[in-house]
Design a protein around this motif. Structure first.
Motif, PDB file in Angstrom:
ATOM      1  N   LEU A  40      -3.565  -7.453 -18.440  1.00 23.97           N
ATOM      2  CA  LEU A  40      -2.829  -6.151 -19.690  1.00 23.97           C
ATOM      3  C   LEU A  40      -2.632  -4.702 -18.611  1.00 23.97           C
ATOM      4  O   LEU A  40      -0.762  -4.798 -18.350  1.00 23.97           O
ATOM      5  CB  LEU A  40      -2.246  -6.832 -20.552  1.00 23.97           C
ATOM      6  CG  LEU A  40      -2.160  -8.643 -21.604  1.00 23.97           C
ATOM      7  CD1 LEU A  40      -2.109  -8.726 -22.670  1.00 23.97           C
ATOM      8  CD2 LEU A  40      -0.601  -8.764 -20.356  1.00 23.97           C
ATOM      9  N   THR A  41      -3.213  -3.890 -18.974  1.00 25.98           N
ATOM     10  CA  THR A  41      -2.745  -2.462 -18.690  1.00 25.98           C
ATOM     11  C   THR A  41      -2.782  -2.343 -17.375  1.00 25.98           C
ATOM     12  O   THR A  41      -1.799  -1.748 -16.852  1.00 25.98           O
ATOM     13  CB  THR A  41      -4.382  -2.379 -19.236  1.00 25.98           C
ATOM     14  OG1 THR A  41      -4.513  -2.145 -20.757  1.00 25.98           O
ATOM     15  CG2 THR A  41      -4.173  -0.600 -19.545  1.00 25.98           C
ATOM     16  N   ILE A  42      -3.998  -3.354 -16.203  1.00 30.34           N
ATOM     17  CA  ILE A  42      -3.504  -3.269 -15.359  1.00 30.34           C
ATOM     18  C   ILE A  42      -1.424  -3.323 -15.150  1.00 30.34           C
ATOM     19  O   ILE A  42      -1.211  -2.218 -14.134  1.00 30.34           O
ATOM     20  CB  ILE A  42      -4.024  -4.327 -14.425  1.00 30.34           C
ATOM     21  CG1 ILE A  42      -5.186  -3.257 -14.562  1.00 30.34           C
ATOM     22  CG2 ILE A  42      -4.108  -3.713 -12.890  1.00 30.34           C
ATOM     23  CD1 ILE A  42      -6.909  -3.859 -13.434  1.00 30.34           C
ATOM     24  N   ILE A  43      -0.940  -4.742 -14.898  1.00 31.16           N
ATOM     25  CA  ILE A  43       0.321  -5.219 -14.384  1.00 31.16           C
ATOM     26  C   ILE A  43       1.411  -4.286 -15.275  1.00 31.16           C
ATOM     27  O   ILE A  43       1.922  -3.558 -14.975  1.00 31.16           O
ATOM     28  CB  ILE A  43       0.109  -6.228 -14.854  1.00 31.16           C
ATOM     29  CG1 ILE A  43       1.708  -6.483 -14.585  1.00 31.16           C
ATOM     30  CG2 ILE A  43       0.643  -6.762 -16.498  1.00 31.16           C
ATOM     31  CD1 ILE A  43       2.102  -7.972 -14.293  1.00 31.16           C
ATOM     32  N   LEU A  44       0.763  -3.035 -16.366  1.00 31.85           N
ATOM     33  CA  LEU A  44       1.478  -2.666 -16.808  1.00 31.85           C
ATOM     34  C   LEU A  44       1.313  -1.372 -16.568  1.00 31.85           C
ATOM     35  O   LEU A  44       2.989  -0.276 -15.970  1.00 31.85           O
ATOM     36  CB  LEU A  44       1.448  -2.393 -18.520  1.00 31.85           C
ATOM     37  CG  LEU A  44       1.968  -2.939 -19.636  1.00 31.85           C
ATOM     38  CD1 LEU A  44       1.221  -3.500 -21.124  1.00 31.85           C
ATOM     39  CD2 LEU A  44       3.268  -3.595 -19.546  1.00 31.85           C
ATOM     40  N   LEU A  61      -9.969  -1.810  -8.724  1.00 28.30           N
ATOM     41  CA  LEU A  61     -10.194  -1.868  -9.319  1.00 28.30           C
ATOM     42  C   LEU A  61     -10.092  -3.078  -9.352  1.00 28.30           C
ATOM     43  O   LEU A  61     -10.749  -4.575 -10.367  1.00 28.30           O
ATOM     44  CB  LEU A  61      -9.479  -1.028 -10.548  1.00 28.30           C
ATOM     45  CG  LEU A  61      -9.385  -1.164 -11.608  1.00 28.30           C
ATOM     46  CD1 LEU A  61     -10.267  -1.125 -12.690  1.00 28.30           C
ATOM     47  CD2 LEU A  61      -8.066  -0.651 -12.529  1.00 28.30           C
ATOM     48  N   LEU A  62      -9.738  -3.246  -8.335  1.00 28.75           N
ATOM     49  CA  LEU A  62      -9.663  -4.993  -7.823  1.00 28.75           C
ATOM     50  C   LEU A  62     -10.432  -5.613  -7.990  1.00 28.75           C
ATOM     51  O   LEU A  62     -10.412  -6.812  -8.427  1.00 28.75           O
ATOM     52  CB  LEU A  62      -8.287  -5.304  -7.146  1.00 28.75           C
ATOM     53  CG  LEU A  62      -7.902  -6.776  -6.663  1.00 28.75           C
ATOM     54  CD1 LEU A  62      -6.721  -7.086  -7.582  1.00 28.75           C
ATOM     55  CD2 LEU A  62      -7.042  -6.606  -5.747  1.00 28.75           C
ATOM     56  N   VAL A 119       2.190 -18.532  -3.194  1.00 34.95           N
ATOM     57  CA  VAL A 119       3.482 -17.297  -3.696  1.00 34.95           C
ATOM     58  C   VAL A 119       2.643 -15.714  -3.623  1.00 34.95           C
ATOM     59  O   VAL A 119       2.952 -15.398  -3.193  1.00 34.95           O
ATOM     60  CB  VAL A 119       4.358 -18.088  -4.592  1.00 34.95           C
ATOM     61  CG1 VAL A 119       5.130 -16.750  -4.863  1.00 34.95           C
ATOM     62  CG2 VAL A 119       4.300 -19.602  -4.869  1.00 34.95           C
ATOM     63  N   ILE A 120       2.013 -15.451  -4.686  1.00 30.19           N
ATOM     64  CA  ILE A 120       1.678 -14.321  -4.905  1.00 30.19           C
ATOM     65  C   ILE A 120       0.744 -13.575  -4.882  1.00 30.19           C
ATOM     66  O   ILE A 120       0.568 -12.231  -3.452  1.00 30.19           O
ATOM     67  CB  ILE A 120       1.277 -13.573  -6.796  1.00 30.19           C
ATOM     68  CG1 ILE A 120       2.686 -14.050  -7.400  1.00 30.19           C
ATOM     69  CG2 ILE A 120       1.081 -12.621  -6.877  1.00 30.19           C
ATOM     70  CD1 ILE A 120       2.272 -14.410  -9.572  1.00 30.19           C
ATOM     71  N   LEU A 238      -1.917 -12.118 -13.752  1.00 29.70           N
ATOM     72  CA  LEU A 238      -1.256 -10.753 -13.702  1.00 29.70           C
ATOM     73  C   LEU A 238      -1.730  -9.548 -13.312  1.00 29.70           C
ATOM     74  O   LEU A 238      -1.080  -8.916 -12.500  1.00 29.70           O
ATOM     75  CB  LEU A 238      -1.808 -10.271 -15.093  1.00 29.70           C
ATOM     76  CG  LEU A 238      -1.390 -11.231 -16.460  1.00 29.70           C
ATOM     77  CD1 LEU A 238      -2.463 -10.572 -17.816  1.00 29.70           C
ATOM     78  CD2 LEU A 238      -0.016 -11.403 -16.171  1.00 29.70           C
ATOM     79  N   ILE A 239      -3.380 -10.050 -12.518  1.00 27.21           N
ATOM     80  CA  ILE A 239      -3.776  -8.802 -11.879  1.00 27.21           C
ATOM     81  C   ILE A 239      -3.202  -8.947  -9.912  1.00 27.21           C
ATOM     82  O   ILE A 239      -2.205  -8.056  -9.343  1.00 27.21           O
ATOM     83  CB  ILE A 239      -5.303  -8.677 -11.791  1.00 27.21           C
ATOM     84  CG1 ILE A 239      -6.039  -8.201 -12.732  1.00 27.21           C
ATOM     85  CG2 ILE A 239      -5.730  -7.533 -10.363  1.00 27.21           C
ATOM     86  CD1 ILE A 239      -6.982  -8.093 -13.332  1.00 27.21           C
ATOM     87  N   SER A 240      -3.085 -10.664  -9.922  1.00 28.23           N
ATOM     88  CA  SER A 240      -3.052 -10.616  -8.541  1.00 28.23           C
ATOM     89  C   SER A 240      -0.829  -9.802  -8.726  1.00 28.23           C
ATOM     90  O   SER A 240      -0.274  -9.364  -7.636  1.00 28.23           O
ATOM     91  CB  SER A 240      -2.222 -12.492  -8.197  1.00 28.23           C
ATOM     92  OG  SER A 240      -3.771 -12.543  -8.266  1.00 28.23           O
ATOM     93  N   THR A 241      -0.500 -10.395 -10.079  1.00 29.08           N
ATOM     94  CA  THR A 241       0.914  -9.730  -9.791  1.00 29.08           C
ATOM     95  C   THR A 241       1.475  -7.757  -9.706  1.00 29.08           C
ATOM     96  O   THR A 241       2.191  -7.260  -9.024  1.00 29.08           O
ATOM     97  CB  THR A 241       1.487  -9.810 -11.172  1.00 29.08           C
ATOM     98  OG1 THR A 241       1.677 -11.894 -10.723  1.00 29.08           O
ATOM     99  CG2 THR A 241       3.115  -9.759 -11.289  1.00 29.08           C
ATOM    100  N   ALA A 242       0.390  -7.937 -10.803  1.00 31.36           N
ATOM    101  CA  ALA A 242       0.245  -5.788 -10.213  1.00 31.36           C
ATOM    102  C   ALA A 242      -0.115  -5.889  -8.724  1.00 31.36           C
ATOM    103  O   ALA A 242       0.241  -4.708  -8.087  1.00 31.36           O
ATOM    104  CB  ALA A 242      -1.351  -5.457 -10.712  1.00 31.36           C
TER     105      ALA A 242
END
Length: 687
Positions: A40-44, A61-62, A119-120, A238-242
Motif C-alpha cells: 500500500l505504501t509503494i502504490i501511494l 524495491l520491486l 492486463v497490468i 498493488l505493486i504491479s499497479t504501482a
C-alpha cells in the motif's frame, strides 16, 4: 554504516532465513500484514511522484518485495502442509473473504491472477520496454542540447553536470524497469504454481498422513491455499499497479490525483451529458430510478460547480490575455524593433562538414575548448570574454568556418577533419607529401597530411596539430587581437565593481570624482590593443587616481599606467637569463617625432610629412624583416616622451610590432640593441 543501513541488510538476510526456518503462525500473521502495508505504501508513493526519477529505487524495491513475498509463500506453505494452520490472516481470507467456498475462492484467485498477469503486468512490461528504448535513442540529442547550452554560457558547469546525470539516470531507470517488470511477470506465474502445489500437496498429505476424509481434506487445504494465494496476490497486484503508474507517468507539475482531476474533468458540460444518459437508463430500462437519479443528480451538480469554477478561471485568463494583448500591441510599435538589433559579441559559424567538431557524440570537444579559451583569456588578459555563439551555417563551404566580432567577419579558415596540420621546422622535407595550406592563426605555410604521413612528418621535425586545435588556436588569437573591441562600458563597470568589493577606497576616489567609466574604458582599450593584460586592475586604477588630477588626456594616462605595469610588461617580453634584443629609435628619429607633435586644447597629435613617413616606414621595416629572418621577435625601443606617438605611427603598417619605452622595462633587464633607426645617416648596422 548507519543503523538504517544495517536494518536493510538484516531484513534481506531474514528473508532468506524465513525460507529455511519454520515460523509460528503468529509471526506469519505479522509478516503478512507487513507485506500488505508495504505494498500500500509503494502504490501511494507511486501515485504522488511527479516524475519517475523521484522513485528511482523502485526497480530494486520491486525485486526485494518479490523476494519477500516468495519467502512468505514458502513459510506459509510449510505451515499449512505441516500444521494445517497458516495463521489467522490466511484463515480469514480463506473463509470470510470468499464466504468459505473453495470454488468461489478459486475463481476469485484466478481472476486476480489473470488481471495481474494479462492486463497490468503485460502492459507495464511493454511500456517499460518502449520507454527504455526511446530514452536510450534520445540520449544523444539531449547530450548535444546540454553541451550547446553550456558552450553558449546559458548554464553553468554544475548545472550541465546535473542535467547530464539526470539523462543518464533516466536511461538507467527505464532500463532497470524493463528488467524488473520480468520479476512481476514471474511472480504471477509462481503464485499460480504455488497455489496448485498447496492444493494438491495438502490433499495428499491430509488423506495419506493425517488420515482425513477426502472431502474434509479437500475443503480444509483448498481454503487455506486459496487464502494464502489471496494474501500473496493482493499485495502483488498493488505493486504491479504501482509499476504501471511509475512507467506511464510523464513529468508534470502535479501528482497523479491533481492531474486526473484537472484533466479528466476539464470539460464540465460533458458531465451534463453523462447525467442525461443515466436518466435515460432510469426511464427506459428496468433499473430502479431510486438508484439512478441520485447518481445522475450528483454528476450534474458536480458539472455545475466545475463549470462555475471554469468560468471564473476564464475571466482571469481574459484579463491576463487583455494585458498580453496590450503588450503585443506594444511589440508592434516601431520601438519594439530595437529587440531585433541585438548583435552577439563573438560568433563562430561553420559549414556542415565541421559539425563533428562541435558534436560531442561524434567525439567533438569544441564546446569544452571554448570554455577553456574563455578561462585562458580571463587569466592572460584580465577580461571576461562574452558568450561565444556557436552555430552552423549552410551558406559556408562544408569545411569552412568564420569568426565574427560584433556581427562583422574578422577571420575565416578551412580545415580537413580527416587530416593533420603539419608545420615545417624551417627546412622542408620533400618526402613529406600533403595538401599545401596556410596555418590560419599565424599565417605560417603548412601541409595537411593524412594519418599514414603523420608519423613520418613527426620524425622529420614537423609540428603536428589536430583540426580542433587549429580551430581553437585561431579563435584564441582572434579574441586576443580584438580584445579591446570586446570591453565596453558595461564590462568595465562590472570589473570595477569587482575591485570595489575588496578595495573600495581607490574606486570611490577615482570614479566618478576624477574619471568617468568611459574614460577608464578608453585607457583599458588602449592597453588591450597593445596586448597588455589588465588583470592587475587595482594597480591600473591606483595609477589613474594618482595622475588623473594632473591630466585628462587618456593617451598620457595610458603611458603612466604602462610605466606602473613595468614588471608585468618586462616579464611579457623577456626570457630568464637572456638579453632583450631590441631595435632602438635613434636620436634623429626621436627628434623628428618630437618636432612633429602638435598640441591643442583637444589633445596632441602627430603630423609627419609623407616623404619622411615613407623613409621611416622603409627603415623600420628593414630592421623588422632582418630580425624576423633570424628568428627573433622584433621590439622597437624608444623614449617615454615619444613612445605613444611612435606606436600610433607604427600600428598603421605593423600593428603587431611591440613599441616599448625605457621606463617600461625593469632596471635589471639586460638590453641588447641589434639595430638603430635614424632619419639621417641611414640605418644603424647590427651589433
Amino acid at each position: 554504516m548507519k543503523i538504517k543501513d544495517y536494518l536493510v541488510l538484516v531484513s534481506v538476510i531474514m528473508i532468506v532465513v524465513m525460507m529455511v526456518i519454520p515460523l509460528p503462525p503468529l509471526l506469519l500473521d505479522f509478516l503478512i500484514m507487513i507485506n500488505i502495508s508495504l505494498s500500500l505504501t509503494i502504490i501511494l508513493v507511486a501515485m504522488n511522484t511527479k516524475e519517475a526519477l523521484q522513485f528511482s529505487i523502485f526497480p530494486t524495491l520491486l525485486l526485494l518485495t518479490t523476494l519477500f513475498r516468495l519467502g512468505l509463500n514458502v513459510s506459509t506453505t510449510r505451515s499449512i502442509l505441516t500444521n494445517q494452520d497458516g495463521g489467522q490472516v490466511i484463515e480469514t481470507f480463506g473463509s470470510f473473504v470468499v464466504g468459505g467456498s473453495a470454488i468461489i475462492g478459486i475463481l476469485v484467485f484466478l481472476i486476480l491472477v489473470i488481471i495481474q498477469f494479462l492486463v497490468i503486468t503485460k502492459g507495464s512490461e511493454r511500456v517499460a520496454e518502449v520507454a527504455a528504448r526511446f530514452t536510450l535513442d534520445s540520449m544523444p540529442g539531449k547530450q548535444m542540447s546540454i553541451d550547446a547550452d553550456l558552450g553558449a554560457g546559458m548554464i553553468s558547469d554544475q548545472e550541465a553536470k546535473k542535467r547530464r546525470e539526470k539523462v543518464s539516470q533516466e536511461a538507467d531507470f527505464y532500463g532497470a524497469m524493463d528488467g524488473a517488470s520480468k520479476f512481476v511477470k514471474g511472480d504471477a506465474i509462481a503464485g499460480i504454481i504455488i497455489t496448485l502445489i498447496n492444493i494438491l500437496g495438502g490433499l495428499m498429505i491430509g488423506v495419506i498422513v493425517h488420515k482425513l476424509p477426502f472431502g474434509e481434506a479437500a475443503k480444509l487445504f483448498t481454503l487455506l491455499s486459496i487464502g494464502d494465494g489471496l494474501v500473496s496476490q493482493i499485495p502483488a497486484l498493488l505493486i504491479s499497479t504501482a509499476a504501471g503508474i511509475v512507467v506511464t507517468r510523464a513529468a508534470s507539475e502535479g501528482n497523479l490525483g491533481t492531474d486526473i482531476t484537472r484533466q479528466l474533468f476539464a470539460y464540465p458540460k460533458m458531465l451534463y451529458v453523462v447525467a442525461g444518459t443515466l436518466t435515460l437508463f432510469a426511464v427506459f430500462t428496468p433499473i430502479s430510478p431510486l438508484l439512478v437519479f441520485p447518481i445522475a443528480g450528483l454528476v450534474a451538480f458536480g458539472g455545475y460547480k466545475m463549470q462555475r469554477t471554469l468560468n471564473a478561471e476564464e475571466e482571469e485568463e481574459k484579463e491576463a490575455s487583455s494585458h498580453d494583448g496590450q503588450e503585443l500591441e506594444g511589440l508592434k510599435s516601431p520601438e519594439s524593433v530595437v529587440d531585433l538589433l541585438h548583435v552577439d559579441a563573438i560568433e563562430f559559424e561553420f559549414g556542415y562538414g565541421l559539425i563533428p567538431i562541435a558534436d560531442k557524440n561524434q567525439g567533438g570537444d569544441l564546446l569544452d575548448r571554448v570554455i577553456m579559451i574563455r578561462r585562458q583569456c580571463a587569466i592572460e588578459l584580465g577580461i571576461v570574454v562574452p558568450v561565444i555563439r556557436i552555430r552552423d551555417n549552410i551558406q559556408l563551404f562544408p569545411n569552412q568556418y568564420v569568426i565574427k566580432i560584433k556581427g562583422n567577419r574578422v577571420a575565416s579558415g578551412e580545415i580537413m577533419l580527416d587530416h593533420y596540420l603539419a608545420m615545417s621546422p624551417g627546412i622542408d622535407d620533400e618526402s613529406i607529401e600533403g595538401i599545401a595550406t596556410v596555418e590560419p592563426a599565424f599565417g605560417m605555410p603548412a601541409l595537411w597530411v593524412n594519418e599514414e604521413m603523420k608519423e613520418e612528418a613527426e620524425m622529420a621535425g614537423y609540428a603536428i596539430v589536430d583540426p580542433p586545435s587549429v580551430v581553437s588556436t585561431h579563435l584564441t588569437e582572434v579574441i586576443k587581437k580584438h580584445a579591446h573591441e570586446l570591453i565596453g562600458r558595461q564590462e568595465v563597470k562590472s570589473l570595477v565593481e569587482n575591485i570595489r568589493e575588496n578595495s573600495p577606497a581607490v574606486v570611490e576616489e577615482l570614479i566618478p570624482n576624477l574619471m568617468a567609466i568611459g574614460e577608464v574604458q578608453k585607457v583599458l582599450m588602449k592597453l588591450l590593443k597593445e596586448k597588455v593584460s589588465i588583470r592587475n586592475l587595482l594597480v591600473i586604477l591606483e595609477t589613474l587616481a594618482d595622475y588623473s588630477s594632473q591630466t585628462k588626456d587618456t593617451d598620457v594616462l595610458t603611458e603612466y599606467v604602462r610605466q606602473a605595469l613595468s614588471r608585468q610588461i618586462t616579464l611579457q617580453y623577456t626570457n630568464p637569463n637572456e638579453a632583450l634584443q631590441v631595435i632602438t629609435a635613434g636620436a634623429s628619429l626621436e627628434k623628428k617625432f618630437a618636432e612633429s607633435v602638435h598640441r591643442t586644447e583637444q589633445g596632441s597629435y602627430l603630423s609627419i610629412d609623407p616623404e619622411a613617413s615613407q623613409t621611416i616606414f622603409q627603415k623600420i621595416s628593414e630592421q623588422v624583416t632582418q630580425l624576423q629572418q633570424s628568428g627573433v621577435q622584433p621590439i622597437l625601443l624608444t623614449s617615454p616622451a615619444t613612445r605613444m606617438y611612435m606606436r600610433q605611427f607604427v600600428e598603421r603598417f605593423a600593428p603587431d610590432l611591440p613599441v616599448l619605452s625605457y621606463n617600461e622595462l625593469e632596471p635589471e633587464v639586460e638590453i641588447q640593441s641589434v639595430g638603430v633607426v635614424n632619419i639621417s645617416g641611414g640605418v644603424g648596422s647590427f651589433s
